[in-house]
Design a protein around this motif. Structure first.
Motif, PDB file in Angstrom:
ATOM      1  N   UNK A 125      26.196   7.005  71.668  1.00  0.00           N
ATOM      2  CA  UNK A 125      25.545   7.515  70.461  1.00  0.00           C
ATOM      3  C   UNK A 125      24.018   7.494  70.607  1.00  0.00           C
ATOM      4  N   UNK A 126      23.477   6.508  71.320  1.00  0.00           N
ATOM      5  CA  UNK A 126      22.039   6.453  71.530  1.00  0.00           C
ATOM      6  C   UNK A 126      21.543   7.591  72.403  1.00  0.00           C
ATOM      7  N   UNK A 127      22.325   7.951  73.406  1.00  0.00           N
ATOM      8  CA  UNK A 127      21.961   9.074  74.283  1.00  0.00           C
ATOM      9  C   UNK A 127      21.958  10.377  73.483  1.00  0.00           C
ATOM     10  N   UNK A 128      22.975  10.571  72.638  1.00  0.00           N
ATOM     11  CA  UNK A 128      23.053  11.800  71.828  1.00  0.00           C
ATOM     12  C   UNK A 128      21.878  11.869  70.848  1.00  0.00           C
ATOM     13  N   UNK A 129      21.572  10.746  70.202  1.00  0.00           N
ATOM     14  CA  UNK A 129      20.448  10.713  69.257  1.00  0.00           C
ATOM     15  C   UNK A 129      19.134  11.050  69.970  1.00  0.00           C
ATOM     16  N   UNK A 130      18.944  10.511  71.173  1.00  0.00           N
ATOM     17  CA  UNK A 130      17.726  10.784  71.930  1.00  0.00           C
ATOM     18  C   UNK A 130      17.590  12.274  72.237  1.00  0.00           C
ATOM     19  N   UNK A 131      18.684  12.905  72.666  1.00  0.00           N
ATOM     20  CA  UNK A 131      18.658  14.334  72.995  1.00  0.00           C
ATOM     21  C   UNK A 131      18.327  15.167  71.756  1.00  0.00           C
ATOM     22  N   UNK A 132      18.973  14.871  70.644  1.00  0.00           N
ATOM     23  CA  UNK A 132      18.759  15.651  69.425  1.00  0.00           C
ATOM     24  C   UNK A 132      17.339  15.485  68.884  1.00  0.00           C
ATOM     25  N   UNK A 133      16.848  14.264  68.853  1.00  0.00           N
ATOM     26  CA  UNK A 133      15.498  14.036  68.331  1.00  0.00           C
ATOM     27  C   UNK A 133      14.452  14.701  69.228  1.00  0.00           C
ATOM     28  N   UNK A 134      14.680  14.664  70.526  1.00  0.00           N
ATOM     29  CA  UNK A 134      13.716  15.322  71.412  1.00  0.00           C
ATOM     30  C   UNK A 134      13.676  16.823  71.141  1.00  0.00           C
ATOM     31  N   UNK A 135      14.842  17.450  71.092  1.00  0.00           N
ATOM     32  CA  UNK A 135      14.889  18.905  70.938  1.00  0.00           C
ATOM     33  C   UNK A 135      14.389  19.366  69.571  1.00  0.00           C
ATOM     34  N   UNK A 136      14.739  18.628  68.515  1.00  0.00           N
ATOM     35  CA  UNK A 136      14.429  19.077  67.157  1.00  0.00           C
ATOM     36  C   UNK A 136      13.112  18.534  66.605  1.00  0.00           C
ATOM     37  N   UNK A 202      19.826   1.879  74.679  1.00  0.00           N
ATOM     38  CA  UNK A 202      20.417   1.304  75.885  1.00  0.00           C
ATOM     39  C   UNK A 202      19.417   1.477  77.032  1.00  0.00           C
ATOM     40  N   UNK A 203      19.636   0.717  78.073  1.00  0.00           N
ATOM     41  CA  UNK A 203      18.778   0.856  79.254  1.00  0.00           C
ATOM     42  C   UNK A 203      18.862   2.278  79.793  1.00  0.00           C
ATOM     43  N   UNK A 204      20.061   2.826  79.808  1.00  0.00           N
ATOM     44  CA  UNK A 204      20.259   4.173  80.349  1.00  0.00           C
ATOM     45  C   UNK A 204      19.503   5.219  79.539  1.00  0.00           C
ATOM     46  N   UNK A 205      19.550   5.137  78.207  1.00  0.00           N
ATOM     47  CA  UNK A 205      18.904   6.158  77.375  1.00  0.00           C
ATOM     48  C   UNK A 205      17.390   6.129  77.538  1.00  0.00           C
ATOM     49  N   UNK A 206      16.794   4.946  77.609  1.00  0.00           N
ATOM     50  CA  UNK A 206      15.340   4.835  77.741  1.00  0.00           C
ATOM     51  C   UNK A 206      14.888   5.257  79.134  1.00  0.00           C
ATOM     52  N   UNK A 207      15.582   4.776  80.157  1.00  0.00           N
ATOM     53  CA  UNK A 207      15.222   5.138  81.530  1.00  0.00           C
ATOM     54  C   UNK A 207      15.433   6.637  81.768  1.00  0.00           C
ATOM     55  N   UNK A 208      16.559   7.159  81.303  1.00  0.00           N
ATOM     56  CA  UNK A 208      16.863   8.575  81.519  1.00  0.00           C
ATOM     57  C   UNK A 208      15.870   9.464  80.779  1.00  0.00           C
ATOM     58  N   UNK A 209      15.503   9.086  79.548  1.00  0.00           N
ATOM     59  CA  UNK A 209      14.576   9.914  78.778  1.00  0.00           C
ATOM     60  C   UNK A 209      13.195   9.923  79.427  1.00  0.00           C
TER      61      UNK A 209
END
Length: 625
Positions: A125-136, A202-209
């Motif tokens: 859910x954190x990865x999805x939120x990151x993608x949506x907030x970035x795009x919108x 998560x570590x993945x969402x922050x590092x990936x973003x």
């Protein structure tokens, strides 16, 4: 710097210079201590991984830097054909400040926000939120922030610093004033802080973003097109969701178009997409690799020279060589580069330049000085040189100069080996000896009556001895064997000026390779050492003067000149390299290698006519330890 620098332009740690990373020392030490001291269940991996993540970002950026410089030097898919000036290299030398700022913010966040500690590795859910907030959100705010930065007030005080780089490199993407970086940090923090506060981080969402931001920034400024057109054919809406390097390059040349961060959708919506976007993209994709007119074939020198190539660090490559202690801590990367050069079996393109109507390139044989001194490596090195010569001949290169040890007498008889083996070569081989001799002769102070010729007496030494003896200057040689060798090549009148010297009282020493330290110690106080070799002698006498290796100042029409000759000042080229350029400009249809030497005065006059100027160095300015 911006045309009218505003407040908070400089980074707060600018006075620290190279020691700026000491700011992170307390956090790094604390994070490492906690990771070691605490048990498996209490360790905070997210806190400990900030330092490795910082290093990973630096490596990621360096990969892009090296890839971009290699591809733009070759020419295929290059977007802008202009060169990069030293001023841009200096301006962008602090590109790692942004990475340092991000590390500080991550450490501070971890200490001030409880939810930021002990993050799990993955949360969908954190990865999805990151993608949506970035795009919108992020993309939308950035678009209008970017347009605001192009208003005269903000542009002149801040954003013009970034736009000083018309021809961009990957590191151009993160070169901004400090105040502007604060604005970007706040913007990019929106998705990350949202996920932290909602406990979905998560570590993945922050590092990936963060890696996504780095990747897209580097790609957009790399100055070569790498996005295949079939991606847009397979999925047409992709053109609204991902920009290309040529798309953003137009923003740096047109200024008032293509404002988006990474997603062009807002440029489409608000009508700011450049009309030539598609045409520029197609043109860049169709560009083929350059066919140079002149190639300078050089090689690596020391194991640390990899960092002084423009493919490594443009900042180091553009500066006068001096040993850097901090490079010693990079021994794993240095060792990896040594292994790579040992296994890589081809020369590679280092840099490109244009002068008058000529296209110039420097190619590098991936071997070090030490390899050239190993007799059992002679055949392998000559094979690499021969392959490069044949490749140049196939590409229609007019002139190839053999730089540094590639023209060694013991290695290939100053290139004669290749001329005899391939008599149908269209490419002319030049060792540059005639111009090098001319430069050495003009480095000797007027009124000199005698000189000492020392070190390894090669082809250049013989020519220098001939020229000096013909003008009545006494040439002293310490070695009896070398004296006899030179004596046989001189006529009776000139031979009278060649002396076998048993003393070392001469104040002008012309020295080649392998000048022993014991010989230097015999020189009287105030002696001027003038090298005729491609490597300056090691300085062991503080009471003597050391001239630089034979070199000339390039015309201003040359831009960023880098090579393995980093002991030379900026905009200075070795005489051997200049000789090849002049050879091509004059259209001389002869080789200058082996025992053949071109007319010394003719080579000198031609170099001056084409804008090259003699280099006058201060004592000790061109040393190499």
């Amino acid at each position: 710097m911006a045309s009218k620098p505003g407040i908070l332009t400089d980074w707060p740690w600018k006075p620290l210079g190279s020691f700026k990373y000491v700011i992170l020392a307390p956090w790094m030490a604390h994070g490492t201590y906690q990771f070691i001291a605490k048990g498996p269940g209490e360790r905070d991996f997210s806190y400990f991984l900030i330092l490795p993540f910082l290093l990973e970002r630096m490596l990621h950026n360096q990969i892009w830097i090296s890839l971009s410089r290699h591809r733009t030097a070759k020419g295929n898919n290059r977007i802008l054909d202009r060169g990069i000036e030293f001023e841009q290299v200096d301006r962008e030398s602090n590109w790692d400040d942004q990475i340092l700022l991000t590390a500080i913010l991550l450490y501070m966040t971890h200490w001030t926000i409880p939810q930021a500690s002990h993050l799990p590795f993955w949360k969908t859910d954190g990865v999805i939120i990151t993608v949506l907030i970035h795009a919108l959100v992020v993309e939308y705010i950035y678009y209008w922030l970017h347009r605001a930065l192009h208003h005269h007030f903000l542009y002149s005080r801040y954003h013009s610093h970034h736009h000083s780089s018309i021809v961009t490199e990957p590191i151009s993407s993160i070169v901004h004033p400090f105040a502007e970086h604060i604005a970007y940090a706040m913007l990019f923090a929106i998705p990350m802080y949202t996920t932290v506060l909602t406990r979905t981080a998560s570590i993945a969402s922050i590092v990936a973003y963060t890696t996504y931001i780095d990747f897209m920034n580097n790609m957009g400024h790399c100055n070569f097109e790498l996005i295949p057109s079939r991606l847009f054919t397979i999925f047409p809406p992709l053109k609204y969701l991902m920009y290309t390097p040529s798309f953003h390059s137009l923003h740096h040349t047109q200024f008032r178009t293509n404002y988006c961060l990474f997603m062009p959708i807002y440029d489409y919506i608000y009508g700011t997409m450049d009309e030539s976007t598609n045409a520029t993209y197609e043109t860049s994709l169709q560009k083929v690799e350059d066919s140079p007119d002149v190639v300078h074939l050089t090689h690596m020198t020391t194991v640390e020279s990899i960092y002084h190539l423009r493919l490594g660090s443009a900042s180091l490559a553009s500066r006068h060589y001096s040993p850097k202690r901090y490079l010693r801590i990079m021994w794993p990367l240095t060792l990896a580069s040594v292994v790579w050069t040992w296994t890589y079996g081809h020369s590679f393109v280092l840099e490109r330049n244009a002068f008058k109507k000529l296209k110039l390139q420097s190619w590098v044989i991936p071997r070090y000085n030490v390899h050239y001194r190993l007799p059992w490596r002679t055949e392998a090195i000559n094979a690499l040189i021969e392959e490069a010569i044949l490749d140049a001949n196939q590409k229609g290169v007019k002139v190839l100069t053999l730089g540094l040890l590639n023209q060694g007498e013991k290695l290939n008889e100053h290139g004669e080996l290749f001329i005899q083996k391939h008599r149908d070569l269209r490419t002319k081989l030049v060792d540059g000896s005639s111009l090098a001799v001319a430069v050495v002769l003009r480095s000797i102070p007027k009124g000199t009556s005698q000189v000492l010729l020392g070190g390894n007496l090669n082809k250049l030494a013989c020519a220098i001895a001939h020229a000096l003896c013909a003008t009545g200057i006494q040439v002293n040689v310490a070695s009896k064997d070398e004296h006899e060798k030179l004596k046989r090549s001189l006529n009776g009148k000139e031979g009278g000026n060649l002396i076998h010297s048993r003393t070392f009282s001469q104040k002008i020493w012309l020295v080649g390779d392998e000048l022993a330290e014991e010989e230097q110690k015999k020189a009287p106080k105030g002696t001027l050492f003038i090298p005729f070799s491609q490597f300056p002698p090691k300085q062991i006498r503080k009471d003597c003067l050391y001239h630089g290796t034979p070199a000339m100042i390039a015309p201003k029409s040359f831009n960023n000149l880098d090579s393995c000759e980093n002991w030379l000042p900026r905009r200075v080229m070795s005489a051997w390299r200049v000789a090849g350029i002049v050879h091509a400009l004059e259209g001389w249809n002869v080789n200058e290698c082996g025992s053949m030497m071109f007319d010394i005065e003719k080579a000198w006059e031609a170099s001056l006519q084409h804008g090259f100027r003699p280099l006058v160095l201060r004592p000790c300015e061109a040393t190499r330890d």
